[in-house]
Enzyme design. Sequence first.
Site, PDB file in Angstrom:
ATOM      1  N   ARG A  68       0.815  -1.239   0.000  1.00 44.02           N
ATOM      2  CA  ARG A  68       0.000   0.000   0.000  1.00 44.02           C
ATOM      3  C   ARG A  68       0.843   1.282   0.000  1.00 44.02           C
ATOM      4  NH1 ARG A  68      -3.190  -2.860   3.898  1.00 44.02           N
ATOM      5  NH2 ARG A  68      -4.860  -3.944   2.829  1.00 44.02           N
ATOM      6  N   LYS A 104       4.099  11.800 -10.999  1.00 48.38           N
ATOM      7  CA  LYS A 104       3.231  11.030 -11.899  1.00 48.38           C
ATOM      8  C   LYS A 104       3.934   9.713 -12.161  1.00 48.38           C
ATOM      9  CE  LYS A 104       0.521  14.179 -14.783  1.00 48.38           C
ATOM     10  NZ  LYS A 104       0.312  14.630 -16.172  1.00 48.38           N
ATOM     11  N   GLU A 142      11.485  18.451 -23.839  1.00 50.05           N
ATOM     12  CA  GLU A 142      10.735  18.829 -22.631  1.00 50.05           C
ATOM     13  C   GLU A 142      11.260  20.160 -22.068  1.00 50.05           C
ATOM     14  OE1 GLU A 142       8.005  17.318 -21.895  1.00 50.05           O
ATOM     15  OE2 GLU A 142       8.173  15.131 -22.021  1.00 50.05           O
ATOM     16  N   LYS A 157       8.811  23.405 -13.172  1.00 59.71           N
ATOM     17  CA  LYS A 157       7.846  22.329 -12.938  1.00 59.71           C
ATOM     18  C   LYS A 157       7.451  22.272 -11.467  1.00 59.71           C
ATOM     19  CE  LYS A 157       6.533  17.653 -14.108  1.00 59.71           C
ATOM     20  NZ  LYS A 157       6.849  16.382 -14.742  1.00 59.71           N
ATOM     21  N   GLU A 172      -3.269  17.865 -11.138  1.00 62.34           N
ATOM     22  CA  GLU A 172      -3.679  18.286 -12.493  1.00 62.34           C
ATOM     23  C   GLU A 172      -5.169  18.619 -12.598  1.00 62.34           C
ATOM     24  OE1 GLU A 172      -1.423  16.341 -15.641  1.00 62.34           O
ATOM     25  OE2 GLU A 172      -3.195  16.500 -16.911  1.00 62.34           O
ATOM     26  N   ARG A 210      -1.488  22.582 -13.946  1.00 58.37           N
ATOM     27  CA  ARG A 210      -0.540  21.516 -14.299  1.00 58.37           C
ATOM     28  C   ARG A 210      -0.778  20.978 -15.704  1.00 58.37           C
ATOM     29  NH1 ARG A 210       1.795  16.404 -10.681  1.00 58.37           N
ATOM     30  NH2 ARG A 210       3.092  15.611 -12.342  1.00 58.37           N
ATOM     31  N   ASN A 223       1.241  19.579 -20.453  1.00 62.03           N
ATOM     32  CA  ASN A 223       0.925  18.595 -21.490  1.00 62.03           C
ATOM     33  C   ASN A 223       1.053  19.155 -22.903  1.00 62.03           C
ATOM     34  OD1 ASN A 223       0.336  16.567 -19.598  1.00 62.03           O
ATOM     35  ND2 ASN A 223      -1.732  17.381 -19.302  1.00 62.03           N
ATOM     36  N   HIS A 244       1.638  16.893 -25.838  1.00 71.71           N
ATOM     37  CA  HIS A 244       1.532  15.500 -25.387  1.00 71.71           C
ATOM     38  C   HIS A 244       0.298  14.764 -25.912  1.00 71.71           C
ATOM     39  CE1 HIS A 244       4.935  16.491 -22.909  1.00 71.71           C
ATOM     40  NE2 HIS A 244       4.971  15.280 -22.391  1.00 71.71           N
ATOM     41  N   HIS A 303       1.391  11.518 -27.558  1.00 67.95           N
ATOM     42  CA  HIS A 303       1.042  10.186 -27.045  1.00 67.95           C
ATOM     43  C   HIS A 303       0.348   9.359 -28.128  1.00 67.95           C
ATOM     44  CE1 HIS A 303       1.110  11.301 -22.460  1.00 67.95           C
ATOM     45  NE2 HIS A 303       2.308  11.149 -22.979  1.00 67.95           N
ATOM     46  N   HIS A 336      10.155   9.467 -26.743  1.00 69.37           N
ATOM     47  CA  HIS A 336       9.101  10.301 -26.156  1.00 69.37           C
ATOM     48  C   HIS A 336       9.276  11.780 -26.558  1.00 69.37           C
ATOM     49  CE1 HIS A 336       6.013  11.619 -23.398  1.00 69.37           C
ATOM     50  NE2 HIS A 336       6.866  12.463 -22.837  1.00 69.37           N
TER      51      HIS A 336
HETATM   52  N1  LIG Z   1       6.150  10.939 -15.093  1.00 68.22           N
HETATM   53  C1  LIG Z   1       6.179  12.015 -15.840  1.00 68.22           C
HETATM   54  O1  LIG Z   1       5.767  13.107 -15.412  1.00 68.22           O
HETATM   55  C2  LIG Z   1       6.741  11.938 -17.229  1.00 68.22           C
HETATM   56  C3  LIG Z   1       7.026  13.111 -17.950  1.00 68.22           C
HETATM   57  C4  LIG Z   1       7.630  12.999 -19.209  1.00 68.22           C
HETATM   58  C5  LIG Z   1       7.934  11.733 -19.714  1.00 68.22           C
HETATM   59  N2  LIG Z   1       7.641  10.613 -18.995  1.00 68.22           N
HETATM   60  C6  LIG Z   1       7.973   9.275 -19.489  1.00 68.22           C
HETATM   61  O2  LIG Z   1       9.389   9.156 -19.568  1.00 68.22           O
HETATM   62  C7  LIG Z   1       9.700   8.132 -20.527  1.00 68.22           C
HETATM   63  C8  LIG Z   1      10.857   8.582 -21.378  1.00 68.22           C
HETATM   64  O3  LIG Z   1      11.970   8.783 -20.550  1.00 68.22           O
HETATM   65  P1  LIG Z   1      13.449   8.898 -21.139  1.00 68.22           P
HETATM   66  O4  LIG Z   1      13.446   9.803 -22.301  1.00 68.22           O
HETATM   67  O5  LIG Z   1      14.313   9.193 -20.000  1.00 68.22           O
HETATM   68  O6  LIG Z   1      13.702   7.462 -21.765  1.00 68.22           O
HETATM   69  P2  LIG Z   1      14.173   6.059 -21.165  1.00 68.22           P
HETATM   70  O7  LIG Z   1      13.906   5.961 -19.730  1.00 68.22           O
HETATM   71  O8  LIG Z   1      13.591   5.029 -22.053  1.00 68.22           O
HETATM   72  O9  LIG Z   1      15.759   6.112 -21.358  1.00 68.22           O
HETATM   73  C9  LIG Z   1      16.279   6.252 -22.644  1.00 68.22           C
HETATM   74  C10 LIG Z   1      17.468   5.344 -22.898  1.00 68.22           C
HETATM   75  O10 LIG Z   1      18.638   5.917 -22.326  1.00 68.22           O
HETATM   76  C11 LIG Z   1      19.353   4.939 -21.582  1.00 68.22           C
HETATM   77  N3  LIG Z   1      20.030   5.688 -20.532  1.00 68.22           N
HETATM   78  C12 LIG Z   1      19.447   6.274 -19.478  1.00 68.22           C
HETATM   79  N4  LIG Z   1      20.351   6.988 -18.790  1.00 68.22           N
HETATM   80  C13 LIG Z   1      21.535   6.835 -19.407  1.00 68.22           C
HETATM   81  C14 LIG Z   1      22.836   7.339 -19.180  1.00 68.22           C
HETATM   82  N5  LIG Z   1      23.093   8.206 -18.199  1.00 68.22           N
HETATM   83  N6  LIG Z   1      23.828   6.969 -20.017  1.00 68.22           N
HETATM   84  C15 LIG Z   1      23.564   6.140 -21.066  1.00 68.22           C
HETATM   85  N7  LIG Z   1      22.351   5.639 -21.353  1.00 68.22           N
HETATM   86  C16 LIG Z   1      21.341   5.985 -20.525  1.00 68.22           C
HETATM   87  C17 LIG Z   1      18.272   4.008 -21.100  1.00 68.22           C
HETATM   88  O11 LIG Z   1      18.790   2.758 -20.766  1.00 68.22           O
HETATM   89  C18 LIG Z   1      17.359   3.949 -22.318  1.00 68.22           C
HETATM   90  O12 LIG Z   1      17.848   3.042 -23.258  1.00 68.22           O
HETATM   91  C19 LIG Z   1       8.441   7.887 -21.303  1.00 68.22           C
HETATM   92  O13 LIG Z   1       7.890   6.653 -20.913  1.00 68.22           O
HETATM   93  C20 LIG Z   1       7.519   9.007 -20.894  1.00 68.22           C
HETATM   94  O14 LIG Z   1       6.162   8.650 -20.923  1.00 68.22           O
HETATM   95  C21 LIG Z   1       7.063  10.692 -17.766  1.00 68.22           C
END
Ligand SMILES: NC(=O)c1ccc[n+]([C@@H]2O[C@H](COP(=O)([O-])OP(=O)(O)OC[C@H]3O[C@@H](n4cnc5c(N)ncnc54)[C@H](O)[C@@H]3O)[C@@H](O)[C@H]2O)c1
Length: 363
Positions: free
Chosen positions: A120, A142, A184, A226, A236, A240, A244, A247, A251, A264
């Site tokens: 939980r 999120k 972003e 942020k 949101e 907030r 988006n 997005h 998406h 992304h």
């Molecule tokens: N929670 C939120 O508010 C929010 C906001 C924006 C995006 N997101 C989510 O974030 C995700 C995308 O995140 P991302 O762009 O970080 O991609 P990711 O987490 O897929 O990482 C991208 C790649 O980089 C590699 N990597 C990570 N750090 C590294 C480093 N320091 N050195 C070498 N390689 C490295 C990872 O292994 C992966 O292959 C999506 O799923 C998206 O929906 C969430």
Amino acid sequence: MSFQIIPVQLSQNSYPIYVGENILRDRNLLSSHIHGHQVLIVTQENIANYYLPTLQHTLADFQCHTHFLPEGEQAKSLNEWQKILETLLQQGHERNTTLIALGGGAVGDVTGFAAACYQRGVNYLQIPTTLLAQADSAVGGKTAINHPLGKNMIGAFYQPQCVISDVSLLSTLPKREIASGMAEVIKHSLIGDADFFVWLEKNISSLLTGDVTLLLKSVAHSAQMKATIISQDEREQGIRSLLNLGHTFGHAFETAGAFQGLLHGEAVALGMVMAAELSCRLGWISDKDKKRIKQLLCQCELLRTTLQYPSASEILKLMKRDKKVKAGKLNLILLKKIGEAVKESNMPEEMIVSVIDTVLQTL
Ligand SMILES: NC(=O)c1ccc[n+]([C@@H]2O[C@H](COP(=O)([O-])OP(=O)(O)OC[C@H]3O[C@@H](n4cnc5c(N)ncnc54)[C@H](O)[C@@H]3O)[C@@H](O)[C@H]2O)c1
């Protein structure tokens, strides 16, 4: 080791974001946010190769286990979420355990959701290793996993104990991932800070080559923006939603590609060009500003021209499944000007389809 502290002020569960260099080695800092003796580090193989030994050394006083996720969006599946819970159970993690997300947004999102559900709700720390995660996804609580029918459709608002954004970790990040994170960062400038947009235009080449001082400024500025928004609207209900921008379009492109093909940030960049096109047609932003936005995204090589994109009507269909749809109406974030975004829910569908078509044909 030096860092700045950006507070995320919430009615409950406020927490700090630390932004700096080489803070992964700061034993006192990390320990001060871990309350029990058990830790589960959730990460991916390639990130572990670079940074797991350092983190394990920093956490030498704790009983540490490690759980590995697959690469990319595959990490954000129901199956992978369940496997994290299985590791916690198999290794006998108690209610005062702490999960640590060592990775990009994908690792952070699924780890946060596992922390929200295990017994939980247990504590977790975000140690983002991508620009996208440091500037955006690790902040704000999120958490989510994907469903084949829609991105981030299963999840929870669940805040971490702290976010540790060590920009030194970005030195190993591939160029395409740096660019994805810039999408972003650019988004933050578009929704709320025209001066920051101009600064990004001026410094984009050095940022893309990984200049640490400039990246530090981008991460801190984005995290601050942020944090200010989240502090006003954690769940949101209002402001907030401006985060988006790009997005709802983005998406839909990610879902259409089964979460492969487009990163992304690339999907969000495409969405921001569409939002800018629509804002321009409404007479809100000038043609010149629309072109500046596209130009900056092009300089980051975020607009992928060689992909086979779905039709505009197919994209619209997917957009209507978005979480941001209310009473069947699409909620789009558009631009009144660079630095000022608004939510708009009365856009005619024909206009949206026409905008998607135009943008895809002129990429
Ligand atoms: N929670 C939120 O508010 C929010 C906001 C924006 C995006 N997101 C989510 O974030 C995700 C995308 O995140 P991302 O762009 O970080 O991609 P990711 O987490 O897929 O990482 C991208 C790649 O980089 C590699 N990597 C990570 N750090 C590294 C480093 N320091 N050195 C070498 N390689 C490295 C990872 O292994 C992966 O292959 C999506 O799923 C998206 O929906 C969430």
